[in-house]
Write a protein that holds these residues in place. Structure first.
Motif, mmCIF file in Angstrom:
data_model
loop_
_atom_site.group_PDB
_atom_site.id
_atom_site.type_symbol
_atom_site.label_atom_id
_atom_site.label_comp_id
_atom_site.label_asym_id
_atom_site.label_seq_id
_atom_site.Cartn_x
_atom_site.Cartn_y
_atom_site.Cartn_z
ATOM 1 N N LEU A 652 0.714 -1.372 0.054
ATOM 2 C CA LEU A 652 -0.019 0.061 0.116
ATOM 3 C C LEU A 652 0.889 0.995 -0.042
ATOM 4 O O LEU A 652 1.930 1.349 0.587
ATOM 5 C CB LEU A 652 -0.905 0.171 1.270
ATOM 6 C CG LEU A 652 -1.965 -0.853 1.333
ATOM 7 C CD1 LEU A 652 -3.024 -0.515 2.426
ATOM 8 C CD2 LEU A 652 -2.720 -0.877 -0.210
ATOM 9 N N GLY A 653 0.212 2.148 -0.845
ATOM 10 C CA GLY A 653 0.552 3.536 -0.550
ATOM 11 C C GLY A 653 1.982 4.158 -1.251
ATOM 12 O O GLY A 653 2.796 3.037 -1.456
ATOM 13 N N VAL A 654 2.091 5.203 -1.512
ATOM 14 C CA VAL A 654 3.407 5.708 -2.014
ATOM 15 C C VAL A 654 4.127 6.239 -0.768
ATOM 16 O O VAL A 654 3.956 7.564 -0.643
ATOM 17 C CB VAL A 654 3.393 6.479 -3.138
ATOM 18 C CG1 VAL A 654 4.680 6.685 -3.867
ATOM 19 C CG2 VAL A 654 2.375 5.845 -4.364
ATOM 20 N N TRP A 655 4.956 5.648 -0.080
ATOM 21 C CA TRP A 655 5.799 6.111 1.074
ATOM 22 C C TRP A 655 6.882 6.572 0.689
ATOM 23 O O TRP A 655 7.471 6.463 -0.630
ATOM 24 C CB TRP A 655 6.103 5.000 2.004
ATOM 25 C CG TRP A 655 4.927 4.505 3.049
ATOM 26 C CD1 TRP A 655 4.103 3.609 2.594
ATOM 27 C CD2 TRP A 655 4.696 4.695 4.422
ATOM 28 N NE1 TRP A 655 3.164 3.445 3.665
ATOM 29 C CE2 TRP A 655 3.642 4.202 4.642
ATOM 30 C CE3 TRP A 655 5.505 5.532 5.114
ATOM 31 C CZ2 TRP A 655 3.085 4.293 6.126
ATOM 32 C CZ3 TRP A 655 4.943 5.405 6.596
ATOM 33 C CH2 TRP A 655 3.832 4.957 6.981
ATOM 34 N N TRP A 656 7.539 7.593 1.440
ATOM 35 C CA TRP A 656 8.710 8.381 1.107
ATOM 36 C C TRP A 656 9.750 7.241 1.066
ATOM 37 O O TRP A 656 9.517 6.329 2.197
ATOM 38 C CB TRP A 656 9.038 9.504 1.796
ATOM 39 C CG TRP A 656 8.483 10.789 1.541
ATOM 40 C CD1 TRP A 656 7.153 10.754 0.828
ATOM 41 C CD2 TRP A 656 8.607 11.858 2.347
ATOM 42 N NE1 TRP A 656 6.676 12.189 0.709
ATOM 43 C CE2 TRP A 656 7.555 12.921 1.550
ATOM 44 C CE3 TRP A 656 9.493 12.650 3.161
ATOM 45 C CZ2 TRP A 656 7.420 14.378 1.861
ATOM 46 C CZ3 TRP A 656 9.442 13.852 3.165
ATOM 47 C CH2 TRP A 656 8.473 14.914 2.796
ATOM 48 N N GLY A 660 11.330 4.248 4.725
ATOM 49 C CA GLY A 660 10.990 2.792 4.482
ATOM 50 C C GLY A 660 12.028 2.155 5.504
ATOM 51 O O GLY A 660 13.098 2.681 5.485
ATOM 52 N N LEU A 661 12.069 0.916 5.447
ATOM 53 C CA LEU A 661 12.817 0.006 6.485
ATOM 54 C C LEU A 661 14.263 0.046 6.056
ATOM 55 O O LEU A 661 15.276 0.061 6.799
ATOM 56 C CB LEU A 661 12.294 -1.402 6.808
ATOM 57 C CG LEU A 661 11.117 -1.360 7.664
ATOM 58 C CD1 LEU A 661 10.737 -2.469 7.907
ATOM 59 C CD2 LEU A 661 11.331 -0.764 8.961
ATOM 60 N N ASN A 662 14.490 0.047 4.582
ATOM 61 C CA ASN A 662 15.692 0.090 3.988
ATOM 62 C C ASN A 662 15.929 0.977 3.031
ATOM 63 O O ASN A 662 16.730 0.959 1.950
ATOM 64 C CB ASN A 662 16.188 -1.379 3.348
ATOM 65 C CG ASN A 662 15.053 -1.752 2.090
ATOM 66 O OD1 ASN A 662 13.888 -1.357 2.102
ATOM 67 N ND2 ASN A 662 15.521 -2.748 1.299
ATOM 68 N N GLY A 663 15.227 2.176 3.111
ATOM 69 C CA GLY A 663 15.218 3.547 2.388
ATOM 70 C C GLY A 663 14.775 3.157 0.954
ATOM 71 O O GLY A 663 15.189 3.674 0.074
ATOM 72 N N THR A 664 13.621 2.237 0.925
ATOM 73 C CA THR A 664 13.096 2.076 -0.585
ATOM 74 C C THR A 664 11.546 2.104 -0.067
ATOM 75 O O THR A 664 10.956 1.982 0.754
ATOM 76 C CB THR A 664 13.725 0.851 -1.091
ATOM 77 O OG1 THR A 664 13.258 -0.443 -0.255
ATOM 78 C CG2 THR A 664 14.883 0.548 -1.485
ATOM 79 N N ASN A 665 10.982 2.213 -1.386
ATOM 80 C CA ASN A 665 9.493 1.980 -1.418
ATOM 81 C C ASN A 665 8.968 0.792 -2.448
ATOM 82 O O ASN A 665 9.835 0.174 -3.229
ATOM 83 C CB ASN A 665 8.572 3.311 -1.465
ATOM 84 C CG ASN A 665 8.856 3.981 -2.657
ATOM 85 O OD1 ASN A 665 9.161 3.275 -3.469
ATOM 86 N ND2 ASN A 665 8.488 5.136 -2.731
ATOM 87 N N VAL A 666 7.656 0.643 -2.649
ATOM 88 C CA VAL A 666 7.285 -0.358 -3.535
ATOM 89 C C VAL A 666 7.770 -0.049 -5.020
ATOM 90 O O VAL A 666 7.951 -1.069 -5.541
ATOM 91 C CB VAL A 666 5.576 -0.193 -3.711
ATOM 92 C CG1 VAL A 666 4.842 -1.218 -2.400
ATOM 93 C CG2 VAL A 666 4.957 1.243 -3.519
#
Ligand SMILES: Nc1nc2c(c(=O)[nH]1)N[C@H]1C(S)=C(S)[C@@H](COP(=O)(O)OP(=O)(O)OC[C@H]3O[C@@H](n4cnc5c(=O)[nH]c(N)nc54)[C@H](O)[C@@H]3O)O[C@H]1N2
Ligand SMILES: Nc1nc2c(c(=O)[nH]1)N[C@H]1C(S)=C(S)[C@@H](COP(=O)(O)OP(=O)(O)OC[C@H]3O[C@@H](n4cnc5c(=O)[nH]c(N)nc54)[C@H](O)[C@@H]3O)O[C@H]1N2
Ligand code: SF4
Ligand SMILES: [Mo]
Length: 694
Positions: A652-656, A660-666
């Motif tokens: 879900l969602g476009v997180w910054w 994120g937990l490892n500096g990435t998102n979807v």
């Protein structure tokens, strides 16, 4: 203005009419309460029928976003390596002078050299003035590359235009009287709240609501039925539905004969789609398809209005354009367009009599035709050298109203491109987003409360005016003002660069009643209640084009068909799970992720996974998982949920990325491949594997 005498001093309170700037079909009318120059509350305007006095949770927190401690209020210049987020405060004069000199140097190299400069913008604000008026004039005069703004609805828009003739359809308010509503590829409660109000009214009056969506959304929960098809199989469903209408003769023969083109051909195509075949492809029970056809056909027999709210979720796959075409054929088959509450709505944005040229002044190109780059493939394009077919390497990037490092697909590549030390990047922003981290200069932009604008809507048919409620915070300037000043620094002397924002607002809709806009904040377009009751589609033939001669002339299929996903799960597929990444309810794309009260509601980046898929991988709710494919890997928390169907996971969602937990998102996982029509993105055509993170 009202002056209250409270305690020992007079407090001045005033209310300003505005418009919600966000990329949302509802385009709400806002009422901002300002006390002593400070916006203390943003409400929904009760006088605007679609808004009905109600805003979504996100925008009712607008003051929190506007006065956020991390707002960028001064121009910033990079001091550390790209992406490190280290900046120092500089003056507007020095920032603009340096930017102008960098751009001038690039443009001065030769007649087409300015194409090495790329503006990158999207819908941070949907306002026509702060969106692309002065900015477009600036880039036209410069001769910069064009940006193909495809990232959202290009495939569906193209599919709809080939079939119905434009981004046109039902008036949203008439859904309240529909008898059957198919909510197709849309989580309306999350992303189209004010449409949902009309759908609920219809439900109270006895309408049946059917949700067609791989995810069991909040909207699916509230519908009578949910068809949880596999992502990218909507055309197969629509074609089988057509076949059922044909074999049962649930057809409006008179409407088809008078107002459609290519019926015999479409009939033949649809007959290839047995319910059994579609059920297998869609991964749903045959009975669901048969029942859907009965419900749709019954509306013809009983002469009751059947309506489709088609949204963009179903067109972010390889065959998104074809799927939209197939679905857009359905209302004509049962003559649903004859009634105001029947038909289909995908986007209403083509209904507006807008004077785009007056705002954007393409004449400033003076005969030049710069290349066009697709915003979806920014990752690859930033990494390309100059070559024939591509043209000059991208040397400068001016980003406004967008956060490409978070929202564009295949973000590993996007980051690599933004990190190029030889790329000159300017970002106009409210916050230090993932993209702003890579900027050479960040320029502070005003928010909707601080500037003027005018808006159309893609979910209703009103024009809205936004008036500034407060003075710009800090040294923030409106996008228009930044481009005006940059134009002056570059020596652009056309008088159009002096137009003020009110002049621009007035130029957008020459036929709109501006006095009414000033008085009540909105004006309603004159439009027929059932625009296609007697045909009159804005297509070349004036008919609903089942068969598109213009597509056939390009060597494409003239008829809609099921185009399988690029990445379909199956025995031979390298990764077994289909991942979709629809928006989170309390964010708007990547906007609001940094607003604490909203982030608290969303919690943390999550992957919804079915019990069966989780069990097969030893995954439990709350476990940190690694979601991966050949493009990269993304860490987040797993959530075992009935919202995910087996075989499909929902990221879900476009997180910054930086949250994120490892500096990435979807988007680390999504691909840059394009849709069949419209050169759009394929965010929901993405295979992954999931494992426990070690
Ligand atoms: N709260 C909130 N509102 C928003 C946004 C947001 O980020 N947050 N985004 C805004 C934007 S930019 C847009 S473009 C609009 C519209 O935005 P949309 O992207 O249409 O948003 P959703 O309503 O979530 O609809 C997407 C739905 O499609 C489903 N879906 C995914 N793949 C498929 C498929 O192959 N077939 C079918 N039938 N369904 C599929 C998803 O599960 C999801 O429920 O919403 C706007 N409104
Ligand atoms: N995986 C995945 N990716 C997606 C999607 C998805 O469903 N899944 N959805 C896609 C869709 S539909 C879309 S539309 C795109 C959206 O992509 P974008 O349009 O880039 O949307 P946002 O992430 O909201 O970023 C907008 C930025 O503009 C800034 N902004 C707002 N107003 C102004 C202003 O007046 N001036 C300036 N200078 N800046 C301003 C905001 O602060 C924000 O950072 O994302 C796409 N990406
Ligand atoms: S984001 Fe949509 S629902 Fe929320 S206030 Fe804006 S237009 Fe209305
Ligand atoms: Mo979008």
């Amino acid at each position: 203005m009202t002056t209250y005498l409270l305690a020992d001093r007079p407090i001045q309170t005033q209310q300003t009419l505005g418009a919600c700037p966000h990329d949302c079909p509802d385009t709400c009318s806002l009422l901002t309460t300002v006390q002593d120059g400070v916006a203390i509350k943003v409400h929904g305007n009760p006088g605007h029928p679609h808004t009905n006095g109600v805003l979504c949770t996100k925008v009712s927190r607008y003051p929190e976003r506007t006065y956020h401690a991390e707002r960028i209020l001064h121009p910033l210049k990079r001091t550390g390596p790209k992406g490190s987020g280290q900046f120092e405060r500089v003056s507007w004069e020095s920032a603009l002078a340096d930017i102008a000199s960098r751009l001038t140097t690039i443009a001065a190299r030769g007649p087409d050299a300015a194409q090495a400069i790329l503006p990158y913008s999207y819908a941070g604000t949907m306002g026509l003035v702060q969106g692309d008026s002065m900015a477009a004039r600036f880039f036209h005069q410069l001769g910069a590359s064009f940006l193909d703004r495809t990232i959202c609805s290009a495939a569906g828009g193209e599919g709809l235009t080939r079939t119905l003739g434009g981004k046109v359809g039902m008036k949203v308010e008439f859904f309240a009287q529909s008898r059957l509503i198919l909510i197709w590829g849309s989580n309306s409660i999350g992303s189209n709240l004010h449409f949902w109000r009309y759908a609920q009214e219809a439900k109270r009056l006895g309408a049946k609501l059917i949700c067609i969506d791989p995810r069991k959304t909040e909207t699916a929960d509230k519908c009578h039925e949910h068809i949880a098809l596999l992502p990218g199989t909507d055309a197969a469903l629509a074609l089988a539905l057509m076949r059922e209408l044909i074999v049962h003769d649930w057809l409006d023969h008179d409407y088809i004969a008078r107002h459609t083109l290519g019926w015999e051909l479409l009939r033949e195509r649809a007959m290839e789609w047995s319910v059994q075949r579609a059920a297998e492809i869609c991964g749903v029970a045959r009975e669901q398809i048969e029942s859907l056809a009965r419900d749709y056909g019954r509306c013809l027999i009983e002469q009751q209005p059947a309506a489709i709210r088609l949204n963009y979720g179903m067109q972010r796959v390889h065959g998104g354009g074809n799927a939209t075409r197939a679905i857009a054929c359905l209302p004509a088959l049962i003559g649903a367009w004859r009634q105001p509450s029947g038909g289909l709505l995908f986007s209403s944005s083509g209904s507006f009599p807008m004077d785009r040229a007056a705002l954007q002044r393409p004449d400033l190109l003076a005969g030049r035709t710069p290349r066009t780059l697709n915003m979806v493939s920014i990752g690859d394009d930033l990494l390309r050298d100059s070559s024939t077919g591509f043209g000059p390497k991208i040397e400068a990037l001016i980003v406004y109203n967008s956060n490409p490092v978070a929202v564009a697909p295949d973000s590993g590549k996007v980051v690599q491109g933004f990190a190029r030390e030889d790329l000159f990047t300017v970002v106009l922003e409210h916050f230090q987003t993932d993209s702003a981290d890579y900027a050479d200069y960040i320029l502070p932009a005003t928010t909707q409360l601080e500037h003027a604008d005018i808006h159309l809507s893609y979910g209703h048919t009103d024009v809205l005016l936004n008036r500034a409620a407060i003075e710009p915070l800090g040294e923030a300037k409106a996008n228009t003002q930044i481009f005006r000043e940059l134009a002056a620094c570059m020596g652009f002397d056309d008088v159009c660069f002096a137009d003020d924002d009110e002049t621009l607002c007035r130029a957008a809709f020459p036929s709109a009643d501006y006095a009414q806009l000033l008085n009540q904040g909105f004006t309603t377009l004159p439009m027929a209640d059932a625009p296609f009751a007697k045909g009159n589609f804005p297509t070349p033939s004036g008919k609903c084009e089942f068969y598109s001669a213009s597509l056939a002339a390009q060597g494409l299929d003239g008829l809609p068909d099921h185009v399988p996903n690029y990445e379909s799960p199956g025995a031979a597929a390298p990764y077994p799970l289909a991942m979709i990444s629809p928006p989170a309810r309390n964010f708007l794309n990547s906007t609001f992720v940094n607003v604490t009260s909203l982030r608290d509601i969303e919690g943390e980046p999550l992957l919804e996974i079915s019990e069966a898929d989780a069990a097969a991988r030893g995954i439990w709710s709350g476990a940190v998982v690694r979601v991966f494919n050949d493009r990269g890997s993304y860490l987040c928390k797993a959530k075992l949920s009935a919202r995910a169907r087996p075989g499909v996971v929902n990221g879900l969602g476009v997180w910054w990325r930086k949250m994120g937990l490892n500096g990435t998102n979807v988007n680390q996982l999504t691909s840059q491949k394009l849709t069949d029509l419209g050169r759009g993105p394929t965010f929901y055509d993405c295979l992954v594997e999931v494992e426990l993170s070690t």
